[in-house]
Design an enzyme around this catalytic site. Structure first.
Site, mmCIF file in Angstrom:
data_model
loop_
_atom_site.group_PDB
_atom_site.id
_atom_site.type_symbol
_atom_site.label_atom_id
_atom_site.label_comp_id
_atom_site.label_asym_id
_atom_site.label_seq_id
_atom_site.Cartn_x
_atom_site.Cartn_y
_atom_site.Cartn_z
ATOM 1 N N SER A 203 116.007 -2.673 -0.008
ATOM 2 C CA SER A 203 115.430 -2.563 -1.344
ATOM 3 C C SER A 203 114.684 -3.841 -1.729
ATOM 4 C CB SER A 203 116.551 -2.227 -2.333
ATOM 5 O OG SER A 203 116.053 -2.049 -3.638
ATOM 6 N N ASP A 477 112.919 8.842 -1.278
ATOM 7 C CA ASP A 477 114.347 8.776 -0.942
ATOM 8 C C ASP A 477 115.235 8.923 -2.162
ATOM 9 O OD1 ASP A 477 114.033 6.387 -2.274
ATOM 10 O OD2 ASP A 477 114.848 5.133 -0.677
ATOM 11 N N HIS A 521 93.890 3.480 9.785
ATOM 12 C CA HIS A 521 94.681 2.445 9.122
ATOM 13 C C HIS A 521 95.157 2.847 7.732
ATOM 14 C CE1 HIS A 521 95.996 -1.449 7.638
ATOM 15 N NE2 HIS A 521 95.146 -1.334 6.635
#
Length: 563
Positions: A203, A477, A521
């Site tokens: 984190s 997430d 990229h």
């Protein structure tokens, strides 16, 4: 826990390095020479009192080394559960706890009556609040350390580097010499074990590590910088890294984040906005960069200066700064001149026509990631919210004018040998908010009226309606959006090998592979692979043609990991 699953994956990677280590840096594959250095995330380090604070009308006094963050016996609602519900005790307890947690928003100093400092060693990060009433609130690193012991890792080979997560990066160094100490930690580990270290950052710990690498450029001669990195850092594991920020940070500045604690959102907001770190994970645009000013130090000396922000034309051609949607949609009270948090004296003024304020419709405004990170949003609500002036000051002084790095700019690939970026995908994750005046006084003067989530490639509101925008092919997430987590895919080369395997045990027949996939990229990589129903996968992305001596890999874990 989701984070725990990530750490298991990190440990498996550690074993892979033993077999597939690369040359250089004085490390030749002898696993015993490696050290593991852990940089914890936001609110993941224990803070202890470093003063004596007497709390009148309350049994909750603070003495040196008492746990401040996190010991829920110091949080007043626990005492209500125990039956001690006297209002004076309750008020005194919360005031005392806040004195030990709050910082001055302008100079980041402690409250005059209470000082808190981060704990040291592994005990500072392995478990928060191991109490009898609530049980451990967080044990992200404890199980991981336990597995290290079971695998025979020596005690001095796992090193925690906790920090005061309330501070901005520059204040970490100014007050605690944190980055000097971190440099010495790497050097001590090398002398102790004879090999480089593996960095495990979680984190906000990734932001801390990024800042350290930039700070190091000012401490080491340019010719020796890469040599130092090669000798001291073998691999970097970026776990759940908010590489382009996290939208929940904006929510916390307006309505507070209680971290699941039994405190009001208003109290949480007061606390969060006093921290210099409150802006460190603000979302920002991938198209806007600032000057790399560390080279100027050699000619102009080290001093604070305003960094000019340069935005690519894509920032203005595309919507939302490249994010799925606008981060903030907010209703500004009308007419101008009437505050969202009027005081009693304001209301008593005869020239103020409150009925006019009630009849006029509020002005809806929307703000992208760039408009949040450059201060446009906070300037727009400055007349309606007292925290905006403080946040604008912090944004300018602690981030835009940082003498080492403006952290609210996109990452380049760190110049390290091995980088493993590990994060979860396809969980329901907040990516945008709707706010309106609540009619209540500060700090509860805003109310969140709606939330926009990303979930498996779509955007949906809290009420269940589909929302227009630019969702990615996956979602985040649960805490950090996919757009931010997946930025490390830009660190991969022009040819990428992709492997997808089930998380559960399998015989290898259902492993899918794509080799030499073209990669641009600034574009995401979308695997052309199938998914079986109710099966959780891990998808691996690796350079097919790595730069000699360097390796980059990205691991996407479906909804955490199952065993």
């Amino acid at each position: 826990m989701r984070e725990l699953g990530f750490l298991i994956v990190s440990f498996l990677l550690l074993g892979a390095l033993q077999i597939n280590s690369v040359d250089g840096g004085g490390f030749a594959g002898d696993y015993s020479k490696l050290s593991g250095i852990i940089i914890p995330g936001f609110a993941s380090t224990q803070l202890r009192a470093w003063s004596i604070l007497d709390c009148p009308y309350s049994p909750l006094d603070f003495n040196p080394l008492d746990s401040v963050w996190l010991d829920t016996t110091k949080v007043p609602m626990i005492w209500m559960i125990l039956g001690i519900s006297c209002y004076l005790q309750l008020l005194s307890a919360v005031n005392c706890w806040l004195k030990c947690m709050l910082l001055d928003p302008y100079n980041q100093t402690d409250h005059p009556e209470c000082k808190s400092r981060p704990d040291s060693g592994l005990s500072a990060i392995t478990e928060l609040d191991p109490g009898y009433i609530t049980g451990p609130l967080s044990s992200v690193w404890k199980e991981w350390v336990k597995w290290c012991i079971e695998f025979g890792i020596e005690a001095n080979a796992i090193i925690a580097v906790p920090y005061d997560w309330r501070l901005s990066p520059s204040m970490l160094e100014e007050r605690d010499l944190y980055f000097h100490k971190l440099k010495l930690t790497f050097e001590t580990a090398l002398k102790l074990h004879g090999g480089p270290s593996l960095v495990f950052a979680h984190s906000l710990g990734n932001n801390v590590f990024r800042y350290f690498l930039e700070w190091l450029k000012l401490e080491i001669a340019p010719r020796k910088y890469m040599q130092w990195l090669d000798e001291h850092i073998h691999a970097y594991f970026a776990v759940g890294a908010p590489l382009l920020g996290a939208t929940e940070t904006v929510k916390a500045t307006l309505s507070g984040n209680t971290f699941g604690l039994p405190v009001s959102e208003g109290t949480a907001r007061l606390m969060f906005n006093s921290f210099g770190s409150s802006l460190w994970m603000m979302p920002f645009s991938k198209y806007c960069t600032s000057n790399h000013i560390h080279w100027k130090h050699f000619f102009e000396g080290r001093k604070k200066r305003h960094q000019i922000c340069h935005c690519d034309e894509m920032e203005f051609k595309l919507n939302y700064s490249g994010w799925p949607t606008n981060i903030i949609n907010i209703e500004i009270p009308s007419p101008q001149g009437i505050k969202a948090y009027p005081s009693i004296s304001d209301i008593s003024q005869p020239q103020v026509d409150l009925s006019s304020m009630e009849c006029r419709l509020p002005t809806p405004l929307s703000f992208s990631a760039r408009e949040i990170s450059d201060g446009t949003f906070f300037k727009a609500i400055e007349d309606y919210d007292p925290d905006s002036k403080r946040l604008l000051y912090q944004l300018e002084e602690l981030y835009h004018n940082d003498p080492v790095l403006n952290p609210l700019t996109p990452w380049d690939r760190p110049p390290l040998k091995n980088i493993f970026c590990i994060y979860g995908v396809d969980s329901k994750t907040e990516v945008g908010y709707y706010f309106a005046p609540s009619g209540k006084p500060y700090p509860d003067n805003w109310i969140m009226t709606d939330v926009i989530y990303e979930i498996e490639g779509t955007l949906i509101s809290r009420s269940g309606n589909l929302v227009d925008g630019n969702p990615g092919f996956a979602s985040g997430d649960e805490t950090v959006p996919y757009h931010s987590l997946s930025w490390c895919k830009t660190w991969l080369g022009s040819k990428v090998n992709i492997t997808r395997a089930p998380q559960s045990q399998h015989d290898g027949s259902d492993v899918q592979m794509e080799l030499n996939v073209e990669h641009h990229h600034d574009a995401d990589i979308v695997p052309n692979m199938t998914r079986a129903p109710r099966v959780k996968y891990i998808t691996y992305y690796e350079d097919s043609e790595s730069i000699p001596g360097k390796r980059t890999a990205v691991w996407e874990v479906d909804k955490g990991i199952s065993w």
